[in-house]
Design a protein around this motif. Sequence first.
Motif, PDB file in Angstrom:
ATOM      1  N   ILE A   1      -6.603   4.116   6.114  1.00  0.00           N
ATOM      2  CA  ILE A   1      -5.762   3.034   6.640  1.00  0.00           C
ATOM      3  C   ILE A   1      -4.408   3.601   7.059  1.00  0.00           C
ATOM      4  O   ILE A   1      -3.877   3.274   8.121  1.00  0.00           O
ATOM      5  N   THR A   2      -3.866   4.493   6.222  1.00  0.00           N
ATOM      6  CA  THR A   2      -2.579   5.109   6.548  1.00  0.00           C
ATOM      7  C   THR A   2      -2.662   5.861   7.869  1.00  0.00           C
ATOM      8  O   THR A   2      -1.793   5.713   8.735  1.00  0.00           O
TER       9      THR A   2
ATOM     10  N   LEU B   1     -15.684 -15.164   5.255  1.00  0.00           N
ATOM     11  CA  LEU B   1     -14.846 -14.849   4.096  1.00  0.00           C
ATOM     12  C   LEU B   1     -13.784 -13.844   4.513  1.00  0.00           C
ATOM     13  O   LEU B   1     -13.992 -13.074   5.446  1.00  0.00           O
TER      14      LEU B   1
ATOM     15  N   LEU C   1      -7.421   4.234   1.400  1.00  0.00           N
ATOM     16  CA  LEU C   1      -5.986   4.084   1.641  1.00  0.00           C
ATOM     17  C   LEU C   1      -5.522   5.142   2.641  1.00  0.00           C
ATOM     18  O   LEU C   1      -4.715   4.867   3.532  1.00  0.00           O
TER      19      LEU C   1
ATOM     20  N   ILE D   1     -16.307 -11.683  -7.891  1.00  0.00           N
ATOM     21  CA  ILE D   1     -15.355 -11.925  -6.802  1.00  0.00           C
ATOM     22  C   ILE D   1     -16.078 -12.565  -5.620  1.00  0.00           C
ATOM     23  O   ILE D   1     -15.605 -13.545  -5.035  1.00  0.00           O
ATOM     24  N   LEU D   2     -17.252 -12.009  -5.278  1.00  0.00           N
ATOM     25  CA  LEU D   2     -17.986 -12.527  -4.131  1.00  0.00           C
ATOM     26  C   LEU D   2     -18.394 -13.976  -4.328  1.00  0.00           C
ATOM     27  O   LEU D   2     -18.241 -14.800  -3.422  1.00  0.00           O
TER      28      LEU D   2
ATOM     29  N   GLY E   1     -17.535  -7.169  -8.904  1.00  0.00           N
ATOM     30  CA  GLY E   1     -17.828  -7.376  -7.491  1.00  0.00           C
ATOM     31  C   GLY E   1     -18.588  -8.668  -7.272  1.00  0.00           C
ATOM     32  O   GLY E   1     -18.231  -9.483  -6.417  1.00  0.00           O
TER      33      GLY E   1
ATOM     34  N   VAL F   1      -2.797   3.331  10.816  1.00  0.00           N
ATOM     35  CA  VAL F   1      -1.544   2.617  11.086  1.00  0.00           C
ATOM     36  C   VAL F   1      -0.474   3.586  11.571  1.00  0.00           C
ATOM     37  O   VAL F   1       0.297   3.286  12.485  1.00  0.00           O
TER      38      VAL F   1
ATOM     39  N   LEU G   1       0.856  -1.200   0.000  1.00  0.00           N
ATOM     40  CA  LEU G   1       0.000   0.000   0.000  1.00  0.00           C
ATOM     41  C   LEU G   1       0.887   1.243   0.000  1.00  0.00           C
ATOM     42  O   LEU G   1       0.658   2.201  -0.751  1.00  0.00           O
TER      43      LEU G   1
ATOM     44  N   MET H   1     -16.380  -2.813  -2.779  1.00  0.00           N
ATOM     45  CA  MET H   1     -15.787  -1.591  -3.308  1.00  0.00           C
ATOM     46  C   MET H   1     -16.099  -1.462  -4.792  1.00  0.00           C
ATOM     47  O   MET H   1     -16.582  -0.431  -5.258  1.00  0.00           O
TER      48      MET H   1
ATOM     49  N   ILE I   1      -1.977  -3.534  12.854  1.00  0.00           N
ATOM     50  CA  ILE I   1      -2.763  -3.977  11.700  1.00  0.00           C
ATOM     51  C   ILE I   1      -3.336  -5.371  11.897  1.00  0.00           C
ATOM     52  O   ILE I   1      -4.353  -5.726  11.321  1.00  0.00           O
TER      53      ILE I   1
ATOM     54  N   ILE J   1     -11.698  -1.941   2.798  1.00  0.00           N
ATOM     55  CA  ILE J   1     -11.223  -1.079   1.717  1.00  0.00           C
ATOM     56  C   ILE J   1     -12.385  -0.550   0.884  1.00  0.00           C
ATOM     57  O   ILE J   1     -12.174   0.052  -0.153  1.00  0.00           O
TER      58      ILE J   1
ATOM     59  N   ILE K   1     -10.610  -8.728   3.199  1.00  0.00           N
ATOM     60  CA  ILE K   1     -10.083  -7.980   2.062  1.00  0.00           C
ATOM     61  C   ILE K   1     -10.808  -8.356   0.774  1.00  0.00           C
ATOM     62  O   ILE K   1     -11.093  -7.508  -0.067  1.00  0.00           O
ATOM     63  N   VAL K   2     -11.179  -9.637   0.646  1.00  0.00           N
ATOM     64  CA  VAL K   2     -11.882 -10.064  -0.569  1.00  0.00           C
ATOM     65  C   VAL K   2     -13.294  -9.482  -0.596  1.00  0.00           C
ATOM     66  O   VAL K   2     -13.739  -8.935  -1.602  1.00  0.00           O
ATOM     67  N   VAL K   3     -13.983  -9.574   0.546  1.00  0.00           N
ATOM     68  CA  VAL K   3     -15.362  -9.085   0.597  1.00  0.00           C
ATOM     69  C   VAL K   3     -15.395  -7.589   0.327  1.00  0.00           C
ATOM     70  O   VAL K   3     -16.181  -7.099  -0.494  1.00  0.00           O
TER      71      VAL K   3
ATOM     72  N   ILE L   1     -10.059  -5.517   7.731  1.00  0.00           N
ATOM     73  CA  ILE L   1      -9.774  -4.301   6.981  1.00  0.00           C
ATOM     74  C   ILE L   1     -10.991  -3.986   6.131  1.00  0.00           C
ATOM     75  O   ILE L   1     -11.725  -4.890   5.749  1.00  0.00           O
TER      76      ILE L   1
ATOM     77  N   LEU M   1     -13.207  -5.778  -1.106  1.00  0.00           N
ATOM     78  CA  LEU M   1     -12.777  -5.514  -2.490  1.00  0.00           C
ATOM     79  C   LEU M   1     -13.979  -5.622  -3.427  1.00  0.00           C
ATOM     80  O   LEU M   1     -14.187  -4.780  -4.303  1.00  0.00           O
ATOM     81  N   ALA M   2     -14.787  -6.652  -3.188  1.00  0.00           N
ATOM     82  CA  ALA M   2     -15.971  -6.849  -4.031  1.00  0.00           C
ATOM     83  C   ALA M   2     -16.978  -5.731  -3.827  1.00  0.00           C
ATOM     84  O   ALA M   2     -17.499  -5.163  -4.789  1.00  0.00           O
TER      85      ALA M   2
ATOM     86  N   LEU N   1     -21.282 -10.860   5.380  1.00  0.00           N
ATOM     87  CA  LEU N   1     -20.492 -11.754   4.539  1.00  0.00           C
ATOM     88  C   LEU N   1     -19.207 -12.179   5.245  1.00  0.00           C
ATOM     89  O   LEU N   1     -18.777 -13.322   5.141  1.00  0.00           O
TER      90      LEU N   1
END
Lengths: 318, 324
Positions: free
Chosen positions: B258-259, B127, B255, A293-294, A290, B262, A123, B137, B268, B76, B130-132, B74, B134-135, B121
């Motif tokens: 998050i910055t 799950l 981002l 991915i889900l 989305g 942290v 990041l 998002m 984290i 995002i 980060i994947v959830v 997290i 991301l989706a 989810l």
Amino acid sequence: MTRPSVRAPRELPIVLLLAGVITMLCVFVPAFRSADNLKAVGENAAYIGIMALGEGFVIIGAGLDLSVGSIMAMSSCTMAVALQAGIAWPVAVPLGMAVGAVAGSINGLLITRRSLPPILTTLATLLLFRHGISLATHAKAFTQFPDGFKQVGAGWIPFLLFVALTVIAMVGLNRSRVGRWTLAIGGSEQSARLSGVPVNRVKLLAYAISGITAAIGGWIVMAFNDNAQSSIGQGFELDVIAACVVGGIRITGGDGSLGGAALGALLIALLRNALILTGRPIDQYGLFTGAVILSAALLEGWRAQRKSRKLQAEGGVA
Amino acid sequence: MNTPTATPIATKSAKRILPPEFGVTIVLAVIVIYFAAICPNFRTVENFRLLSKQSAQLALLGTGMTIVIATGGIDISVGAVLALCSMTIGWLTMNAGWNIWAACVASIGVGTLCGATNGVLIARGKLPPIVVTLATMAACRAGAAMFNGGHSISGLPEKLNTTFDLTNIAGLPLLLWLGVVCLISGAVVLKKTAFGRQLLAFGGNRVASELSGNRVKRIEAMAYVLSGTLAGAAAVLNTAHKSTATPDAGQYLELTAITAVVLGGTVITGGKATVLGTALGVATISALISGVRLIGQEDRLAWFLVGIALLLAVEVQRTRKTTP
């Protein structure tokens, strides 16, 4: 006695999904079949896919590389500057790859030597690389690259390059020592380390490869568009990670195939193309990504649950 | 006889006493002193007011992000959720004829709903966060673009902008108060309530937390719900500031949040969080951007420096962890 379990390959869902999407497109969208359109899909799939190969390596080794889009910008701009300075393209391209490799190694070194968490490190380098190259080039747009350089973005060449690299990557992951080590690290870093795997070196290599594939992706995109700028590849990391996840690579590492990642990239390119062809705004594409991915994640969760239940059942019998 | 052994113990405990906010305080001090020294415009009251107004959105998102990261997760999706909520406000007022305040409430509702989707989810579906996110998002960003064909919605009622941007309470901007109140509430929730304790316990060790009888699924889901709600609230501020709802609002804001978190010293991997640190992190990023702009440089230099600051913060965090 344990029976050899007949396990469906991990790529089965994505293969079925791809077959369905391609059939639908062929039947319902005549424009899809035109040679020009197929070439465009091939180009799209190529740069996402090639980057997904590198990213897949990293994710299988239980890492994550969010900086691929920024590395792409950095190496693209390096190549562009080199070309403008009159350097021949066969020299400029390796230079761009080298920049990608160095950027990837910076990620790798920070993650292995300083044991920083991959997501935060990449990041930070996402910001550093992107804005660093933007500062260095003053966000200037480069164009009019030599013909030889642009060859890689013409016709079926990007797709063929993608297929070739996929084959190499698949063989590399499944048949080479480094590939097996990567899988082992993704499964359990502790066990891998105790078994004598040079964990740090393998991880470093994975990030460096991810940097190089990002540079190759950048080459294809800038050759196809005849344009490069420090904003190139913004947000690509999401497409690339999506391709990996959709292709059946477990996001926490240790399982998955690079062939799956390549197929995932193809699916994403096809979906994007389908939206364009059916006249829908490209913005809706995120909804599909989305959803895809889900569903991939849910499927993975279901798989994991079934597996653990099966293991428990077997344990109970024994 | 005790003396030789006592010395190392003393230095060890001295190191342990260093608060997690130590690093960010120094970074903030250095940035403020540097810009105050070289740029007279930086040390004006007017700039402080502007800066505090600009930090409000980040303060809201940072509070939510601290809570999510405290659980070891997290989120995002907050930037995209903000954009979706902002477009909701625009669409409801301009196309559906809603009252602007009702639309703002709806925005917070939409944010909560997005957060709940994430939470269910992640907690129920088991799950990876980060994947959830991301989706969601990708989906929220696309959803935001669908309201007006990818275009922004402008011409929102004046009073939205004047209320948030021009109101002062006790001589300080309303936005500053909002940010501060949000951060303080976050700190109180995290440190003083049973829910906050359970959040931290869950982030520290989820198995132990579950075995202690905590309703872990509900706790984990709640963290994402709160983050979504705050993103909806931040959308109100964002829309008010520009008087326009744009589908690409809040880009990179996840981002940045998050910055800030942290940078502030929140770990984290979860289990340890400091909202005070987040507040200082937010102030650091805002001061950096403001200072860079005032000395006539472009934002990208500021983002470059934020990247370096993030790396340094993570590095400091690691050092703290390995030398207890």
